[in-house]
Design a protein around this motif. Structure first.
Motif, PDB file in Angstrom:
ATOM      1  N   GLU A  27       0.750  -1.215  -0.050  1.00  0.00           N
ATOM      2  CA  GLU A  27      -0.064   0.015   0.097  1.00  0.00           C
ATOM      3  C   GLU A  27       0.757   1.252  -0.074  1.00  0.00           C
ATOM      4  OE1 GLU A  27      -2.421  -0.370   3.484  1.00  0.00           O
ATOM      5  OE2 GLU A  27      -4.037  -1.924   2.650  1.00  0.00           O
ATOM      6  N   LEU A  28       1.783   1.287   0.841  1.00  0.00           N
ATOM      7  CA  LEU A  28       2.584   2.433   0.847  1.00  0.00           C
ATOM      8  C   LEU A  28       3.576   2.576  -0.430  1.00  0.00           C
ATOM      9  CD1 LEU A  28       3.960   5.057   2.294  1.00  0.00           C
ATOM     10  CD2 LEU A  28       5.505   3.298   3.346  1.00  0.00           C
ATOM     11  N   ALA A  29       3.899   1.571  -1.023  1.00  0.00           N
ATOM     12  CA  ALA A  29       4.838   1.450  -2.420  1.00  0.00           C
ATOM     13  C   ALA A  29       3.930   2.095  -3.289  1.00  0.00           C
ATOM     14  CB  ALA A  29       5.267   0.047  -2.670  1.00  0.00           C
ATOM     15  N   SER A  30       2.700   1.679  -3.338  1.00  0.00           N
ATOM     16  CA  SER A  30       1.618   2.273  -4.410  1.00  0.00           C
ATOM     17  C   SER A  30       1.421   3.686  -4.206  1.00  0.00           C
ATOM     18  CB  SER A  30       0.422   1.504  -4.241  1.00  0.00           C
ATOM     19  OG  SER A  30       0.096   0.823  -5.520  1.00  0.00           O
ATOM     20  N   ALA A  31       1.260   4.275  -3.093  1.00  0.00           N
ATOM     21  CA  ALA A  31       1.171   5.483  -2.658  1.00  0.00           C
ATOM     22  C   ALA A  31       1.916   6.176  -3.184  1.00  0.00           C
ATOM     23  CB  ALA A  31       0.437   5.715  -1.232  1.00  0.00           C
TER      24      ALA A  31
END
Length: 311
Positions: free
Chosen positions: A94-98
């Motif tokens: 999720e953080l990588a995508s954001a």
């Protein structure tokens, strides 16, 4: 003509980003594996459930300042982020995508902060890392390459020896000094002066709404008092060091009969001149199986080197 000694660094053909996202402080560096071009510090950006967008926003702002210092534009080619609270694959994804969506980097890999710190400290080899900042935690990579941890469960469950723990102890000492209980201490006067308060009742009102981060921000006053020889503060700092060493001792069971185990330190409370660092060093000397690594760990720089290795 610019002389070789004053010529500005040559920008590498590929630029990468490394970040250390902690609970109360974050650091971002940009550059290559051999050269740091820019560095910036920002607020905490630890991952919390459903909080990828908030963490990414803090890191993106910090990354823009680091990139501006380096005179480059985002997105960079690749990034590695070591984030507190990102121990599970879901939070990492999720953080990588954001971060990709925020334009920080074209490729982003998010890892648990402990994994990045261990890689930085020991380059894939075995060892134990102790981190003391707002909270406290210890990570280990055993001789077989398996990762382990002790502590780091937050201010309600532990974080002994960390900033919140020290701040809470300072408040306890202040209350005892006000009542005349226990040994006398200057910590109450130090806290009131530092916080711009007049009376103990003002401190009581402050604690009613204080956040864990605000309580942790009291820790430097304990360290300063200990550095100046305040007896009660020195005892509190020694107790904190004992708690941190207990984390190390707990992880030693993963290193059976391997000889001396390397121990590295990181976190805002374990700076080279900190009395907590000195107390920790003294207590570690009592653990016959440990060897303290002399250099403090720079996890953001370690993340930058990992980013340069992304395929």
């Amino acid at each position: 003509m610019t002389s070789p000694s004053t010529r500005p660094p040559v920008r590498p053909s590929a630029v990468f980003l490394g970040a250390d996202a902690g609970g109360s402080h974050s650091t971002v560096v940009v550059g290559s594996a051999q050269q740091v071009l820019g560095r910036a510090d920002g607020p905490g950006a630890a991952m919390r459930p459903g909080g990828a967008a908030a963490s990414a926003a803090v890191l993106a702002d910090t990354a823009r300042r680091a990139a501006a210092q380096a005179a480059i534009e985002l997105p960079v080619d690749g990034a590695v982020v070591g984030a507190a609270g990102a121990g599970r694959e879901q939070e990492q994804a999720e953080l990588a995508s954001a971060l990709v969506a925020a334009g920080v980097a074209r490729r982003v890999r998010v890892l648990a902060d402990g994994a990045v710190a261990l890689s930085t400290a020991f380059s894939g080899g075995p060892g134990i890392l102790v981190n003391a900042g707002t909270g406290s935690i210890a990570f280990a990579r055993d001789p077989a390459g398996e990762l382990h941890r002790a502590g780091g469960y937050g201010w309600q469950l532990g974080d002994e020896g960390g900033g919140y723990w020290l701040g809470r102890r300072a408040l306890d000492v202040a209350a005892r000094a006000h009542d005349g209980r226990g040994e006398g201490s200057t910590l109450l006067a130090r806290l009131l002066r530092a916080m711009g308060l007049q009376h103990f009742d003002d401190l009581v009102r402050w604690t009613a709404t204080a956040t864990p981060a605000q309580v942790a921000a009291l820790a430097p006053h304990v360290l300063n008092a200990a550095r100046e020889g305040e007896v009660v503060a020195r005892r509190v700092v020694d107790d904190a060091a004992a708690e941190l060493v207990e984390l190390v001792a707990t992880l030693l069971r993963y290193f059976p009969d391997t000889g001396p185990v390397a121990v590295a330190i990181a976190g805002g409370l374990l700076l080279p001149q900190s009395p907590l660092t000195a107390a920790l060093r003294d207590r570690l000397a009592g653990l016959k199986r440990t060897h303290l690594v002399p250099d403090r760990i720079d996890s953001a720089l370690g993340a930058l080197k990992l980013a340069a290795e992304l395929e």
